[in-house]
Design a protein around this motif. Structure first.
Motif, PDB file in Angstrom:
ATOM      1  N   PRO A 264      83.953  90.796   6.591  1.00  0.00           N
ATOM      2  CA  PRO A 264      82.555  91.255   6.681  1.00  0.00           C
ATOM      3  C   PRO A 264      81.872  90.667   7.912  1.00  0.00           C
ATOM      4  CG  PRO A 264      83.081  90.568   4.441  1.00  0.00           C
ATOM      5  CD  PRO A 264      84.253  90.167   5.295  1.00  0.00           C
ATOM      6  N   ARG A 265      80.990  91.429   8.514  1.00  0.00           N
ATOM      7  CA  ARG A 265      80.312  90.982   9.731  1.00  0.00           C
ATOM      8  C   ARG A 265      79.544  89.693   9.497  1.00  0.00           C
ATOM      9  NH1 ARG A 265      79.752  95.570  13.145  1.00  0.00           N
ATOM     10  NH2 ARG A 265      81.799  96.565  13.072  1.00  0.00           N
ATOM     11  N   ILE A 266      79.560  88.827  10.466  1.00  0.00           N
ATOM     12  CA  ILE A 266      78.730  87.636  10.382  1.00  0.00           C
ATOM     13  C   ILE A 266      77.331  87.981  10.860  1.00  0.00           C
ATOM     14  CG2 ILE A 266      80.633  85.997  10.636  1.00  0.00           C
ATOM     15  CD1 ILE A 266      79.916  85.688  13.558  1.00  0.00           C
ATOM     16  N   MET A 267      76.358  87.279  10.334  1.00  0.00           N
ATOM     17  CA  MET A 267      74.968  87.488  10.731  1.00  0.00           C
ATOM     18  C   MET A 267      74.520  86.321  11.593  1.00  0.00           C
ATOM     19  SD  MET A 267      74.353  90.377   9.348  1.00  0.00           S
ATOM     20  CE  MET A 267      72.573  90.500   9.581  1.00  0.00           C
ATOM     21  N   GLY A 268      73.873  86.612  12.691  1.00  0.00           N
ATOM     22  CA  GLY A 268      73.414  85.558  13.571  1.00  0.00           C
ATOM     23  C   GLY A 268      74.572  84.793  14.170  1.00  0.00           C
ATOM     24  N   GLU A 269      74.413  83.471  14.298  1.00  0.00           N
ATOM     25  CA  GLU A 269      75.442  82.676  14.957  1.00  0.00           C
ATOM     26  C   GLU A 269      76.667  82.445  14.091  1.00  0.00           C
ATOM     27  OE1 GLU A 269      74.279  78.342  15.356  1.00  0.00           O
ATOM     28  OE2 GLU A 269      72.349  79.255  14.845  1.00  0.00           O
TER      29      GLU A 269
ATOM     30  N   GLY B  46      80.217  91.973  20.681  1.00  0.00           N
ATOM     31  CA  GLY B  46      80.314  93.204  19.923  1.00  0.00           C
ATOM     32  C   GLY B  46      79.055  93.441  19.108  1.00  0.00           C
ATOM     33  N   ASP B  47      79.135  94.337  18.157  1.00  0.00           N
ATOM     34  CA  ASP B  47      77.991  94.687  17.309  1.00  0.00           C
ATOM     35  C   ASP B  47      77.305  93.429  16.796  1.00  0.00           C
ATOM     36  OD1 ASP B  47      76.214  96.220  15.863  1.00  0.00           O
ATOM     37  OD2 ASP B  47      77.580  96.528  14.179  1.00  0.00           O
ATOM     38  N   ASP B  48      76.028  93.258  17.114  1.00  0.00           N
ATOM     39  CA  ASP B  48      75.336  91.981  16.885  1.00  0.00           C
ATOM     40  C   ASP B  48      73.887  92.282  16.517  1.00  0.00           C
ATOM     41  OD1 ASP B  48      74.687  89.273  16.870  1.00  0.00           O
ATOM     42  OD2 ASP B  48      74.489  89.146  19.047  1.00  0.00           O
ATOM     43  N   GLU B  49      73.613  92.306  15.225  1.00  0.00           N
ATOM     44  CA  GLU B  49      72.278  92.680  14.759  1.00  0.00           C
ATOM     45  C   GLU B  49      71.212  91.750  15.324  1.00  0.00           C
ATOM     46  OE1 GLU B  49      69.896  93.501  10.555  1.00  0.00           O
ATOM     47  OE2 GLU B  49      72.083  93.321  10.568  1.00  0.00           O
ATOM     48  N   ASP B  50      70.202  92.358  15.942  1.00  0.00           N
ATOM     49  CA  ASP B  50      69.088  91.627  16.548  1.00  0.00           C
ATOM     50  C   ASP B  50      69.563  90.594  17.574  1.00  0.00           C
ATOM     51  OD1 ASP B  50      66.307  91.325  16.845  1.00  0.00           O
ATOM     52  OD2 ASP B  50      66.302  89.524  15.589  1.00  0.00           O
TER      53      ASP B  50
ATOM     54  N   TRP C  73      73.847  86.465  17.500  1.00  0.00           N
ATOM     55  CA  TRP C  73      75.003  85.712  17.994  1.00  0.00           C
ATOM     56  C   TRP C  73      74.902  85.507  19.497  1.00  0.00           C
ATOM     57  CZ3 TRP C  73      79.448  86.180  21.065  1.00  0.00           C
ATOM     58  CH2 TRP C  73      80.522  85.332  20.757  1.00  0.00           C
ATOM     59  N   ALA C  74      74.495  86.541  20.213  1.00  0.00           N
ATOM     60  CA  ALA C  74      74.366  86.433  21.677  1.00  0.00           C
ATOM     61  C   ALA C  74      73.347  85.362  22.047  1.00  0.00           C
ATOM     62  CB  ALA C  74      73.971  87.782  22.270  1.00  0.00           C
ATOM     63  N   LYS C  75      72.222  85.341  21.361  1.00  0.00           N
ATOM     64  CA  LYS C  75      71.200  84.334  21.669  1.00  0.00           C
ATOM     65  C   LYS C  75      71.701  82.931  21.356  1.00  0.00           C
ATOM     66  CE  LYS C  75      68.117  86.734  19.290  1.00  0.00           C
ATOM     67  NZ  LYS C  75      66.839  87.162  18.642  1.00  0.00           N
ATOM     68  N   ALA C  76      72.515  82.808  20.313  1.00  0.00           N
ATOM     69  CA  ALA C  76      73.036  81.490  19.948  1.00  0.00           C
ATOM     70  C   ALA C  76      74.002  80.953  20.995  1.00  0.00           C
ATOM     71  CB  ALA C  76      73.718  81.560  18.580  1.00  0.00           C
ATOM     72  N   ILE C  77      74.904  81.797  21.505  1.00  0.00           N
ATOM     73  CA  ILE C  77      75.853  81.282  22.499  1.00  0.00           C
ATOM     74  C   ILE C  77      75.137  80.918  23.800  1.00  0.00           C
ATOM     75  CG2 ILE C  77      77.848  82.453  21.498  1.00  0.00           C
ATOM     76  CD1 ILE C  77      77.712  84.508  23.780  1.00  0.00           C
ATOM     77  N   VAL C  78      74.103  81.669  24.152  1.00  0.00           N
ATOM     78  CA  VAL C  78      73.332  81.332  25.358  1.00  0.00           C
ATOM     79  C   VAL C  78      72.550  80.045  25.137  1.00  0.00           C
ATOM     80  CG1 VAL C  78      71.436  82.081  26.846  1.00  0.00           C
ATOM     81  CG2 VAL C  78      73.222  83.704  26.187  1.00  0.00           C
ATOM     82  N   ARG C  79      71.957  79.904  23.975  1.00  0.00           N
ATOM     83  CA  ARG C  79      71.238  78.659  23.644  1.00  0.00           C
ATOM     84  C   ARG C  79      72.150  77.450  23.743  1.00  0.00           C
ATOM     85  NH1 ARG C  79      70.815  78.430  17.597  1.00  0.00           N
ATOM     86  NH2 ARG C  79      72.938  77.650  17.984  1.00  0.00           N
TER      87      ARG C  79
END
Length: 457
Positions: free
Chosen positions: A175-180, A218-222, A225-231
Motif C-alpha cells: 500500500p502507498r505510503i503517506m507523506g515521508e 513517483g505518485d506522492d499525495e500533496d 514525500w518530496a518535501k520531506a527528502i528536500v527538508r
C-alpha cells in the motif's frame, strides 16, 4: 483593432445584453496585448523521452537507428534510460558491467544528452532491496562509481533511483505510503536521502562536473514525500529534483490534462520555497504522459496528442522547469489493453500516433524561440507568444474540448494554422480556439492584441 464580422457581432451582443443579468454569461470578452518583446535570456528546457535500452527486457527497443529517428521526429534533445545496479557483477577486482550492452551500444549513436537512471533493487546483493544496510550501501556506491566511469564521456545527467517512494523493487507492491513514511518502511524519505547522498558524493568524486538530479518522485499525495527528502538535505550537492506526473486515472475527466500537471508542479515549487527558505528548486519532469490503452484510464489518441503539445508549450514558459521527458517513446508490447504497454508516442510496431506529431511540433516551436510567454485571459483558455528572428507566433488553446472560445486579432496574421494540420490531424476553424493549438504567424514583432469572445455557431 481590425473590425471583423466576429467583433461586430460581439459589439451588437454586448449592446443588446447591457444591464440584463440573463446575458451576463454571454458577455465574457477579454483581451490580451503582447507588447514589443524585451530581451529575456530565454533558454529552452531539455525535451526528451524515456527509452529502454538498459533493461534486460527488450520491450521493443531493438533498432537503435529507428529509435534515433523517432527521437528526432519528436524534437527530442535528450533521452532517459536505465543502467540498473543488477547489470553489474562484483568480483574481488571491482564492479564489472555484465548487462546493459544495448545501452552502451546506443550511447555513441544517440547524439543526444542521455539521462541515466542509476539504481533499482539488487536481490543478488545481501541487503540490496533496497540498499539500506551499511554493507549493501558500500556495494551500491561501488556500482555508482563504475557506472559513471563507463558513461561520463557522453556527458549524461545522472538520476538517483526511480520512484523509491512507491516500490522497493521486488515482490508484491505494498500500500502507498503517506507523506515521508514510517522509519521501519524502506520506502521512507529518510532511507532515500541517505542513499542519494552517498550516490551524489560518489558521482562527484568520479566526475566533479557531472549534472545530478535526485528524487524521481513517483505518485506522492500533496508532495509529502518530496518535501520531506528536500527538508532532510537531499539537494545537497545535487543540481535538481526529478518528479513524475500522471493523471490519466483522475476521477474527474477534466483533470486528465496538461494544465492539471502544471498546476500540481507549481504547487510543489511553492511548497519547496517554504521548505528551503525561499530558494527556488530546479525541477526535472522525468516522466509524464497519457496512455492510449483501451479500457480503464486509457485516453483517446487525439486527447493524448493535444495534452502533449500543451504540456510542452506551457512548461517552456516556466524557467525553473529545466527539462521534461515524456513516458515513453514507444509502446512496450502489442497488448492494446494493458495500460503500461501503451504510453508510447509510437506503437510497438513503430507507427507514429498523433501525439508524435503534436509533441514534435510543440518542441520545435519552443526550441526555435528567443522568448516565450503565456497568458490565461479567461479560465482554461491560454494564449502564448513565441518570438524568433524578426517575427512572432501567437499560439492559442483551451484546456479541453469542453472549453469553447472565439478570438479576433488587432493585426492580420500572415498565416493561421492548427498544429499538425498539414498531417491531417487537426483543422483550423476561423476565429475558434480548441484543445489543438492554433498558431498565428506575424511577420513583425509589433504589439498584438488578441480579443476573446464567444464561439460563433
Amino acid at each position: 483593432m481590425k473590425v471583423t464580422r466576429q467583433t461586430a457581432f460581439r459589439t451588437a451582443l454586448l449592446s443588446a445584453c447591457f444591464g440584463v443579468l440573463a446575458c451576463a454569461s454571454s458577455a465574457l470578452a477579454q483581451s490580451v496585448t503582447f507588447e514589443k518583446p524585451q530581451e529575456r535570456g530565454y533558454v529552452a528546457p531539455i525535451i526528451g523521452a524515456n527509452t529502454h535500452f538498459g533493461t534486460v527486457r527488450v520491450l521493443g527497443y531493438k533498432d537503435a537507428h529507428k529509435v534515433r529517428e523517432q527521437l528526432g521526429q519528436i524534437g527530442a534533445t535528450s533521452f532517459r534510460d536505465y543502467m540498473p545496479w543488477q547489470s553489474f557483477n562484483f568480483p574481488p577486482s571491482g564492479p564489472v558491467l555484465s548487462k546493459s550492452g544495448r545501452l552502451m551500444n546506443f550511447l555513441p549513436q544517440a547524439g543526444l544528452t542521455p539521462m541515466i537512471n542509476l539504481g533499482l533493487a539488487n536481490s543478488g546483493v545481501k541487503g540490496g532491496v533496497p540498499p539500506v544496510s551499511d554493507s549493501a550501501l558500500e556495494v551500491f556506491e561501488d556500482y555508482v562509481g563504475k557506472a559513471v566511469e563507463l558513461t561520463q564521456q557522453y556527458d549524461p545527467i545522472y538520476e538517483i533511483w526511480n520512484e523509491w517512494n512507491m516500490y522497493i523493487g521486488t515482490g508484491k507492491p505494498q500500500p502507498r505510503i503517506m507523506g515521508e513514511g514510517p522509519k521501519d518502511d524502506p520506502r521512507s524519505a529518510s532511507h532515500y536521502v541517505r542513499v542519494a547522498k552517498v550516490a551524489v558524493e560518489k558521482i562527484r568524486q568520479v566526475n566533479p562536473k557531472a549534472k545530478i538530479v535526485v528524487g524521481a518522485v513517483g505518485d506522492d499525495e500533496d508532495w509529502g514525500w518530496a518535501k520531506a527528502i528536500v527538508r532532510d538535505g537531499v539537494m545537497d550537492g545535487a543540481d535538481g529534483l526529478s518528479v513524475h506526473l500522471y493523471n490519466q486515472c483522475s476521477a474527474n475527466p477534466h483533470d486528465r490534462t496538461a494544465e492539471e500537471m502544471i498546476d500540481r508542479v507549481e504547487k510543489l515549487q511553492a511548497d519547496l520555497r517554504q521548505v528551503r527558505g525561499g530558494t527556488e528548486t530546479p525541477l526535472y519532469i522525468t516522466e509524464f504522459g497519457w496512455p492510449t490503452s483501451k479500457g480503464t484510464c486509457g485516453m483517446p489518441l487525439d486527447t493524448s496528442a493535444y495534452n502533449f503539445a500543451q504540456f510542452i508549450l506551457h512548461s517552456a514558459t516556466i524557467p525553473w522547469i529545466k527539462g521534461v521527458w515524456m513516458h515513453e517513446l514507444k509502446n512496450i508490447s502489442p497488448d492494446p489493453v494493458d495500460r503500461e504497454s501503451n504510453y508510447g508516442l509510437f506503437s510497438y510496431e513503430d507507427q507514429a500516433k498523433p501525439a508524435a506529431c503534436f509533441m514534435g511540433a510543440a518542441a520545435e516551436l519552443v526550441k526555435s524561440a528567443e522568448s516565450v510567454e503565456i497568458r490565461e485571459p479567461r479560465p482554461d483558455v491560454f494564449v502564448a507568444r513565441l518570438v524568433s528572428g524578426t517575427g512572432q507566433k501567437i499560439v492559442m488553446w483551451t484546456k479541453g474540448d469542453w472549453v469553447k472560445a472565439g478570438y479576433s486579432t488587432s493585426a492580420q496574421p500572415v498565416k493561421t494554422q492548427a498544429m499538425c494540420e498539414a498531417e491531417g490531424l487537426a483543422k483550423a476553424n476561423a476565429g475558434r480556439i480548441g484543445p489543438a493549438p492554433v498558431i498565428l504567424d506575424f511577420s513583425t514583432q509589433d504589439p498584438v492584441t488578441i480579443k476573446l469572445g464567444e464561439v460563433q455557431q
